[in-house]
Design a protein around this motif. Sequence first.
Motif, PDB file in Angstrom:
ATOM      1  N   ARG A   1     -92.161  32.159  54.156  1.00 36.90           N
ATOM      2  CA  ARG A   1     -91.676  33.537  54.009  1.00 36.90           C
ATOM      3  C   ARG A   1     -92.617  34.347  53.123  1.00 36.90           C
ATOM      4  N   ARG A   2     -93.116  33.719  52.075  1.00 37.85           N
ATOM      5  CA  ARG A   2     -94.060  34.404  51.180  1.00 37.85           C
ATOM      6  C   ARG A   2     -95.334  34.779  51.923  1.00 37.85           C
ATOM      7  N   ASP A   3     -95.867  33.835  52.717  1.00 39.49           N
ATOM      8  CA  ASP A   3     -97.077  34.114  53.484  1.00 39.49           C
ATOM      9  C   ASP A   3     -96.870  35.280  54.448  1.00 39.49           C
ATOM     10  N   VAL A   4     -95.712  35.309  55.089  1.00 37.18           N
ATOM     11  CA  VAL A   4     -95.422  36.408  56.016  1.00 37.18           C
ATOM     12  C   VAL A   4     -95.373  37.734  55.263  1.00 37.18           C
ATOM     13  N   LYS A   5     -94.679  37.767  54.142  1.00 36.91           N
ATOM     14  CA  LYS A   5     -94.558  39.007  53.374  1.00 36.91           C
ATOM     15  C   LYS A   5     -95.914  39.511  52.896  1.00 36.91           C
ATOM     16  N   GLU A   6     -96.794  38.582  52.514  1.00 37.11           N
ATOM     17  CA  GLU A   6     -98.068  38.975  51.912  1.00 37.11           C
ATOM     18  C   GLU A   6     -99.171  39.249  52.926  1.00 37.11           C
ATOM     19  N   THR A   7     -99.081  38.699  54.119  1.00 32.23           N
ATOM     20  CA  THR A   7    -100.203  38.803  55.059  1.00 32.23           C
ATOM     21  C   THR A   7     -99.870  39.529  56.361  1.00 32.23           C
ATOM     22  N   LEU A   8     -98.620  39.854  56.597  1.00 26.82           N
ATOM     23  CA  LEU A   8     -98.261  40.562  57.824  1.00 26.82           C
ATOM     24  C   LEU A   8     -98.834  41.979  57.789  1.00 26.82           C
ATOM     25  N   ASN A   9     -99.716  42.275  58.736  1.00 34.97           N
ATOM     26  CA  ASN A   9    -100.304  43.613  58.846  1.00 34.97           C
ATOM     27  C   ASN A   9     -99.412  44.429  59.781  1.00 34.97           C
ATOM     28  N   VAL A  10     -98.489  45.108  59.177  1.00 35.67           N
ATOM     29  CA  VAL A  10     -97.442  45.807  59.927  1.00 35.67           C
ATOM     30  C   VAL A  10     -98.015  46.818  60.910  1.00 35.67           C
ATOM     31  N   GLN A  11     -98.962  47.612  60.463  1.00 36.29           N
ATOM     32  CA  GLN A  11     -99.478  48.679  61.319  1.00 36.29           C
ATOM     33  C   GLN A  11    -100.266  48.136  62.511  1.00 36.29           C
ATOM     34  N   GLU A  12    -101.023  47.070  62.299  1.00 35.57           N
ATOM     35  CA  GLU A  12    -101.782  46.503  63.404  1.00 35.57           C
ATOM     36  C   GLU A  12    -100.869  45.824  64.420  1.00 35.57           C
ATOM     37  N   VAL A  13     -99.840  45.151  63.935  1.00 36.53           N
ATOM     38  CA  VAL A  13     -98.873  44.539  64.855  1.00 36.53           C
ATOM     39  C   VAL A  13     -98.141  45.623  65.630  1.00 36.53           C
ATOM     40  N   LEU A  14     -97.797  46.693  64.942  1.00 40.38           N
ATOM     41  CA  LEU A  14     -97.106  47.799  65.602  1.00 40.38           C
ATOM     42  C   LEU A  14     -97.978  48.404  66.698  1.00 40.38           C
ATOM     43  N   ALA A  15     -99.248  48.584  66.406  1.00 42.31           N
ATOM     44  CA  ALA A  15    -100.167  49.128  67.403  1.00 42.31           C
ATOM     45  C   ALA A  15    -100.332  48.194  68.590  1.00 42.31           C
ATOM     46  N   ASP A  16    -100.288  46.903  68.329  1.00 41.96           N
ATOM     47  CA  ASP A  16    -100.465  45.898  69.379  1.00 41.96           C
ATOM     48  C   ASP A  16     -99.215  45.739  70.243  1.00 41.96           C
ATOM     49  N   SER A  17     -98.111  46.272  69.783  1.00 46.63           N
ATOM     50  CA  SER A  17     -96.839  46.052  70.488  1.00 46.63           C
ATOM     51  C   SER A  17     -96.206  47.360  70.973  1.00 46.63           C
ATOM     52  N   LYS A  18     -97.032  48.358  71.242  1.00 49.24           N
ATOM     53  CA  LYS A  18     -96.500  49.647  71.665  1.00 49.24           C
ATOM     54  C   LYS A  18     -95.650  49.549  72.913  1.00 49.24           C
ATOM     55  N   THR A  19     -96.137  48.781  73.891  1.00 49.50           N
ATOM     56  CA  THR A  19     -95.384  48.647  75.142  1.00 49.50           C
ATOM     57  C   THR A  19     -94.036  47.965  74.899  1.00 49.50           C
ATOM     58  N   LEU A  20     -94.054  46.907  74.097  1.00 45.75           N
ATOM     59  CA  LEU A  20     -92.824  46.187  73.811  1.00 45.75           C
ATOM     60  C   LEU A  20     -91.824  47.057  73.077  1.00 45.75           C
ATOM     61  N   MET A  21     -92.315  47.932  72.196  1.00 49.53           N
ATOM     62  CA  MET A  21     -91.436  48.710  71.332  1.00 49.53           C
ATOM     63  C   MET A  21     -90.838  49.936  72.002  1.00 49.53           C
ATOM     64  N   LYS A  22     -91.265  50.248  73.215  1.00 49.17           N
ATOM     65  CA  LYS A  22     -90.691  51.397  73.890  1.00 49.17           C
ATOM     66  C   LYS A  22     -89.207  51.192  74.128  1.00 49.17           C
TER      67      LYS A  22
END
Length: 212
Positions: free
Chosen positions: A190-211
């Motif tokens: 959980r710590r690794d996820v909190k510290e290393t998750l690049n929210v904006q890049e994941v969001l950009a990579d998942s535009k189609t999914l997030m519609k």
Amino acid sequence: MITALFSALRNKLGFAPRPVLNSLTGLTDFTARQAAYVSQVTLFGYIKTRAGTSWPKLFEDDTYLVSLRTARSHFFAACVADLALFFAARMFIGARLSALQAEKLAIYLAEAVLLHHHDEDIDPTAFDAVIVRTRQRAAVMAWEEAATSALAFVSSADAFMRWAPVTDEFKALDEEIMRNSLHLRWIGIRRDVKETLNVQEVLADSKTLMKE
């Protein structure tokens, strides 16, 4: 050989490379790897401790080995589901996703791992059932709470308790130990996820999914 030994020592000392969590593929790979690690190390570690000096003899019992592999597979699937929900929760607060978008992300990650994971130790429909349950949990998940607590990690603890191939008497005696050992393994992840998750890049990579 030297490279393998160095890698093992580095991991033991806490110098393993930080995960790269900047895409859906990265999240999927991390989920699969960490679910496999947590399920196997936690389950085998507990069985080894409980068996004591009888541990080597268990590998001579074909029936028990089948039970152990079956338990590991069910435990793995539950770990995948929990980590998928946690990723969705972190994206919910970090990228300000809607509840529906977080739900879609959790389901996507669970399916991306479980529908492509080849496992001969259990009936494939068992993974289907985990996906259905993940959908149900995601539909009612308190995402903000799940992002900052252990709320998402309920099913893996329950699977550990249900499938560990020991007697019900041992499970009753060891429940607190079993649940705590699993909880401790999740803390670092959980710590690794909190510290290393690049929210904006994941969001950009998942535009189609997030519609929506």
